[in-house]
Design a protein around this motif. Structure first.
Motif, PDB file in Angstrom:
ATOM      1  N   ILE A 141       0.830  -1.211   0.000  1.00  0.00           N
ATOM      2  CA  ILE A 141       0.000   0.000   0.000  1.00  0.00           C
ATOM      3  C   ILE A 141       0.865   1.262   0.000  1.00  0.00           C
ATOM      4  CG2 ILE A 141      -0.379   0.304   2.494  1.00  0.00           C
ATOM      5  CD1 ILE A 141      -3.114   0.576  -0.134  1.00  0.00           C
ATOM      6  N   ASN A 142       2.108   1.133   0.451  1.00  0.00           N
ATOM      7  CA  ASN A 142       3.048   2.254   0.444  1.00  0.00           C
ATOM      8  C   ASN A 142       3.911   2.274  -0.818  1.00  0.00           C
ATOM      9  OD1 ASN A 142       3.016   3.977   3.002  1.00  0.00           O
ATOM     10  ND2 ASN A 142       2.746   1.902   3.790  1.00  0.00           N
ATOM     11  N   GLY A 143       3.627   1.377  -1.766  1.00  0.00           N
ATOM     12  CA  GLY A 143       4.338   1.364  -3.047  1.00  0.00           C
ATOM     13  C   GLY A 143       5.757   0.851  -2.980  1.00  0.00           C
ATOM     14  N   VAL A 195      -5.475   3.648  -4.575  1.00  0.00           N
ATOM     15  CA  VAL A 195      -6.354   3.291  -3.459  1.00  0.00           C
ATOM     16  C   VAL A 195      -6.711   4.566  -2.711  1.00  0.00           C
ATOM     17  CG1 VAL A 195      -6.521   2.069  -1.251  1.00  0.00           C
ATOM     18  CG2 VAL A 195      -5.466   0.941  -3.221  1.00  0.00           C
ATOM     19  N   GLU A 196      -8.005   4.792  -2.541  1.00  0.00           N
ATOM     20  CA  GLU A 196      -8.463   5.987  -1.825  1.00  0.00           C
ATOM     21  C   GLU A 196      -9.182   5.666  -0.520  1.00  0.00           C
ATOM     22  OE1 GLU A 196     -10.235   9.181  -4.010  1.00  0.00           O
ATOM     23  OE2 GLU A 196      -9.268   8.530  -5.877  1.00  0.00           O
ATOM     24  N   TYR A 197      -9.641   4.401  -0.389  1.00  0.00           N
ATOM     25  CA  TYR A 197     -10.429   4.026   0.784  1.00  0.00           C
ATOM     26  C   TYR A 197      -9.980   2.661   1.295  1.00  0.00           C
ATOM     27  CZ  TYR A 197     -13.325   7.565  -1.405  1.00  0.00           C
ATOM     28  OH  TYR A 197     -13.758   8.717  -1.986  1.00  0.00           O
ATOM     29  N   LEU A 198      -9.928   2.549   2.611  1.00  0.00           N
ATOM     30  CA  LEU A 198      -9.653   1.277   3.262  1.00  0.00           C
ATOM     31  C   LEU A 198     -10.713   1.086   4.343  1.00  0.00           C
ATOM     32  CD1 LEU A 198      -7.919  -1.227   3.983  1.00  0.00           C
ATOM     33  CD2 LEU A 198      -6.644   0.253   5.518  1.00  0.00           C
ATOM     34  N   ASN A 255      -3.240   9.930   2.492  1.00  0.00           N
ATOM     35  CA  ASN A 255      -4.231  10.282   1.482  1.00  0.00           C
ATOM     36  C   ASN A 255      -5.321   9.216   1.345  1.00  0.00           C
ATOM     37  OD1 ASN A 255      -2.100   8.617   0.300  1.00  0.00           O
ATOM     38  ND2 ASN A 255      -3.188   8.896  -1.631  1.00  0.00           N
ATOM     39  N   ILE A 256      -5.189   8.108   2.048  1.00  0.00           N
ATOM     40  CA  ILE A 256      -6.194   7.046   2.028  1.00  0.00           C
ATOM     41  C   ILE A 256      -7.112   7.221   3.229  1.00  0.00           C
ATOM     42  CG2 ILE A 256      -6.584   4.552   2.198  1.00  0.00           C
ATOM     43  CD1 ILE A 256      -3.873   4.176   0.767  1.00  0.00           C
ATOM     44  N   GLU A 257      -8.408   7.288   2.958  1.00  0.00           N
ATOM     45  CA  GLU A 257      -9.389   7.401   4.032  1.00  0.00           C
ATOM     46  C   GLU A 257      -9.631   6.013   4.614  1.00  0.00           C
ATOM     47  OE1 GLU A 257     -13.927   8.955   4.897  1.00  0.00           O
ATOM     48  OE2 GLU A 257     -12.972   9.458   3.000  1.00  0.00           O
ATOM     49  N   GLN A 301      -5.264  10.894  11.866  1.00  0.00           N
ATOM     50  CA  GLN A 301      -5.909  11.938  11.074  1.00  0.00           C
ATOM     51  C   GLN A 301      -6.858  11.396  10.005  1.00  0.00           C
ATOM     52  OE1 GLN A 301      -3.019  14.283   9.018  1.00  0.00           O
ATOM     53  NE2 GLN A 301      -4.522  15.553   7.986  1.00  0.00           N
ATOM     54  N   ASN A 302      -6.490  10.351   9.309  1.00  0.00           N
ATOM     55  CA  ASN A 302      -7.289   9.875   8.177  1.00  0.00           C
ATOM     56  C   ASN A 302      -8.211   8.707   8.537  1.00  0.00           C
ATOM     57  OD1 ASN A 302      -4.799   8.455   8.477  1.00  0.00           O
ATOM     58  ND2 ASN A 302      -4.962   7.632   6.407  1.00  0.00           N
ATOM     59  N   VAL A 303      -8.569   8.574   9.816  1.00  0.00           N
ATOM     60  CA  VAL A 303      -9.461   7.509  10.270  1.00  0.00           C
ATOM     61  C   VAL A 303     -10.842   8.081  10.566  1.00  0.00           C
ATOM     62  CG1 VAL A 303      -9.962   5.974  12.228  1.00  0.00           C
ATOM     63  CG2 VAL A 303      -7.724   5.915  11.144  1.00  0.00           C
TER      64      VAL A 303
END
Length: 167
Positions: A42-44, A58-61, A103-105, A137-139
């Motif tokens: 997921i981190n490339g 990927v924008e959402y998990l 950047n992934i929600e 932050q993105n949770v």
């Protein structure tokens, strides 16, 4: 009572959502090595060029229940736990998902092993018990079940996602 539509919705751009459940952090059966491979992807940092391109979109998990194994869920469970403290289980889960790009929600809902009541609908995680999750932050933390709309923008109504972790 769930409305059914065979309408195929497609977003105007290519983006991806990942769905996980039953991570069970704290259990000796938690697949730590596999989860760390997922984090690298997921981190490339791993995969072929096509896999890395998908990871970049990927924008959402969604993690739909049983983030942790819990404590006292069933008889003799302590024999199967590596982390025997519920606070530390959530802390470890938070440490893992905090490695996901910002950047992934990330959308989290509880399951029957999480530290919430068993009867449904299940409330959000207790901010005192699962405090580290609330600090990322993105949770976004939701109830079980929940209906979430993702990827809406001007000109696209988005896609509704029903989250449910059954008992």
């Amino acid at each position: 009572d769930i409305p059914y539509s065979n309408e195929l919705k497609k977003a105007p751009d290519e983006s991806y959502a990942i769905f996980l459940s039953d991570v069970h952090v704290g259990s000796k059966f938690f697949l730590k090595e596999e989860f760390n491979k997922f984090l690298k992807w997921i981190n490339g940092r791993t995969g072929n060029s096509e896999q890395k391109e998908i990871a970049s979109k990927v924008e959402y998990l969604f993690v739909v229940g049983d983030l942790v194994d819990g404590v006292g869920i069933y008889p003799d469970q302590e024999k199967e736990l590596i982390i025997t403290d519920i606070y530390k289980q959530y802390e470890e889960f938070a440490n893992l998902i905090s490695q996901i790009p910002k950047n992934i929600e990330i959308i989290l809902c509880p399951g029957n092993h999480d530290a919430v009541r068993l009867s449904e609908p299940q409330p959000k995680f207790d901010p005192e018990i699962a405090k580290p999750l609330y600090e990322i932050q993105n949770v976004t933390i939701v109830t079980n079940p929940s209906l979430i709309n993702i990827h809406s923008n001007q000109g696209f109504e988005g896609i509704n996602v029903l989250l449910y972790h059954g008992y």
